[in-house]
Design an enzyme around this catalytic site. Structure first.
Site, short mmCIF file in Angstrom:
data_model
loop_
_atom_site.label_atom_id
_atom_site.label_comp_id
_atom_site.label_asym_id
_atom_site.label_seq_id
_atom_site.Cartn_x
_atom_site.Cartn_y
_atom_site.Cartn_z
N GLU A 172 0.83 -1.21 0.00
CA GLU A 172 0.00 0.00 0.00
C GLU A 172 0.86 1.25 0.00
O GLU A 172 1.99 1.24 0.49
CB GLU A 172 -0.88 0.02 1.26
CG GLU A 172 -2.35 -0.26 1.00
CD GLU A 172 -3.07 0.81 0.20
OE1 GLU A 172 -2.48 1.49 -0.64
OE2 GLU A 172 -4.29 0.96 0.43
N ASP A 173 0.30 2.33 -0.52
CA ASP A 173 1.00 3.60 -0.47
C ASP A 173 0.87 4.25 0.90
O ASP A 173 1.84 4.76 1.46
CB ASP A 173 0.50 4.56 -1.57
CG ASP A 173 -1.03 4.66 -1.61
OD1 ASP A 173 -1.73 3.97 -0.84
OD2 ASP A 173 -1.54 5.43 -2.44
N ASP B 71 -4.45 5.29 6.24
CA ASP B 71 -5.03 6.50 6.81
C ASP B 71 -6.00 6.08 7.92
O ASP B 71 -5.59 5.81 9.04
CB ASP B 71 -5.71 7.25 5.67
CG ASP B 71 -6.15 8.65 6.03
OD1 ASP B 71 -5.56 9.25 6.93
OD2 ASP B 71 -7.11 9.14 5.41
N PHE C 9 -2.34 16.10 4.12
CA PHE C 9 -2.65 15.44 2.86
C PHE C 9 -1.40 15.49 1.99
O PHE C 9 -0.87 16.56 1.71
CB PHE C 9 -3.82 16.12 2.15
CG PHE C 9 -4.29 15.33 0.95
CD1 PHE C 9 -5.15 14.26 1.11
CD2 PHE C 9 -3.85 15.65 -0.32
CE1 PHE C 9 -5.56 13.50 0.02
CE2 PHE C 9 -4.26 14.90 -1.42
CZ PHE C 9 -5.12 13.84 -1.24
N ARG D 74 0.92 11.73 -9.25
CA ARG D 74 1.35 10.38 -8.88
C ARG D 74 2.78 10.10 -9.32
O ARG D 74 3.46 9.25 -8.74
CB ARG D 74 0.44 9.33 -9.54
CG ARG D 74 -1.00 9.31 -9.02
CD ARG D 74 -1.70 8.07 -9.55
NE ARG D 74 -3.15 8.15 -9.48
CZ ARG D 74 -3.88 7.83 -8.41
NH1 ARG D 74 -3.28 7.42 -7.31
NH2 ARG D 74 -5.20 7.91 -8.45
P1 XMP Z 1 -8.00 4.32 4.48
O1 XMP Z 1 -9.06 3.29 4.35
O2 XMP Z 1 -6.79 3.86 5.25
O3 XMP Z 1 -7.60 4.61 2.99
O4 XMP Z 1 -8.53 5.63 5.00
C1 XMP Z 1 -6.33 4.81 2.54
C2 XMP Z 1 -6.49 5.42 1.16
O5 XMP Z 1 -6.88 6.80 1.31
C3 XMP Z 1 -6.19 7.60 0.40
N1 XMP Z 1 -5.41 8.62 1.14
C4 XMP Z 1 -4.64 9.56 0.61
N2 XMP Z 1 -4.37 9.85 -0.67
N3 XMP Z 1 -2.95 11.61 0.03
C5 XMP Z 1 -3.52 10.87 -0.95
O6 XMP Z 1 -3.24 11.12 -2.11
C6 XMP Z 1 -3.19 11.39 1.35
O7 XMP Z 1 -2.64 12.09 2.21
C7 XMP Z 1 -4.09 10.31 1.65
N4 XMP Z 1 -4.53 9.80 2.82
C8 XMP Z 1 -5.35 8.76 2.46
C9 XMP Z 1 -5.31 6.67 -0.39
O8 XMP Z 1 -5.97 6.38 -1.60
C10 XMP Z 1 -5.19 5.42 0.43
O9 XMP Z 1 -5.01 4.24 -0.33
MG MG Z 2 -6.34 8.58 -4.11
#
Ligand code: XMP
Ligand code: MG
Length: 179
Positions: free
Chosen positions: A98-99, A102, A151, A164
């Protein structure tokens, strides 16, 4: 630096050295197991491409694409599967890539889903972790960096599908959100 970026939070050099470190660790942990590495599209693509190449063991790759349901059901953590795995996880050691974690809702749903399909083990490696926003009890098995509740974009992470491809993790200028 990209003109929309206010600040670089994690440089390209730092990301790359962390990825090499994680790759070495995972090569030891998953030696002789032929792990199935599962990338969560689209954000994990750059991380997975670099991390798997830093792993010196045989492995397989597969991908899932998911999206959260609308706001009303979001607290349930149910996610919609836009693209499922091609391979069966039965009896496999699955390593989700995962990237960012959150709230943790997406991953906790996916972990239970894959366990329910009789994977032998399901673990998670994430580049970034934002523990401040967690809604479920989820601790990544392997993590690159813990970050504050900002963010972030770059290295797979987007705002409106852009950024990206930046090689670093950055914070956007406020004017980009408000315009
Ligand atoms: P959860 O379920 O952990 O989801 O809330 C994680 C997904 O939320 C997105 N995400 C972000 N995307 N910058 C982003 O570009 C951020 O700071 C960020 N925080 C959450 C992301 O798609 C991740 O897989
Ligand atoms: Mg996204």
């Amino acid at each position: 630096m990209n003109q929309d970026v206010k600040e670089i939070l994690i440089s390209e050099e730092k990301i790359q050295s962390k990825v090499k470190e994680l790759g070495k660790l995972l090569s030891d942990e998953y030696a002789n197991t032929l792990p199935l590495c599962v990338g969560i599209l689209k954000g994990a693509a750059p991380f997975m491409a670099d991390l798997t190449r830093a792993m010196s063991i045989p492995l397989e790759m597969d991908f899932m694409a998911v999206s959260s349901y609308g706001a009303s059901t979001k607290s349930s953590g149910v996610v919609r599967i836009l693209k499922d795995l091609d391979s069966s996880v039965e009896g496999r050691d699955v390593l989700i890539m995962e990237d960012i974690i959150d709230t943790g809702l997406t991953l906790s749903y996916l972990i239970e889903l894959l366990k329910g399909r009789n994977a032998k083990s399901v673990k998670v490696v994430t580049l970034l972790n934002k523990p401040a926003r967690r809604k479920v009890d989820l601790v990544p098995d392997y993590c690159g960096y813990e970050i504050p509740d900002e963010f972030v974009i770059g290295y797979g992470l987007d705002y409106g599908e852009l950024y990206r491809n930046l090689p670093y993790i950055g914070i956007l200028k406020e004017e980009v959100y408000s315009s």
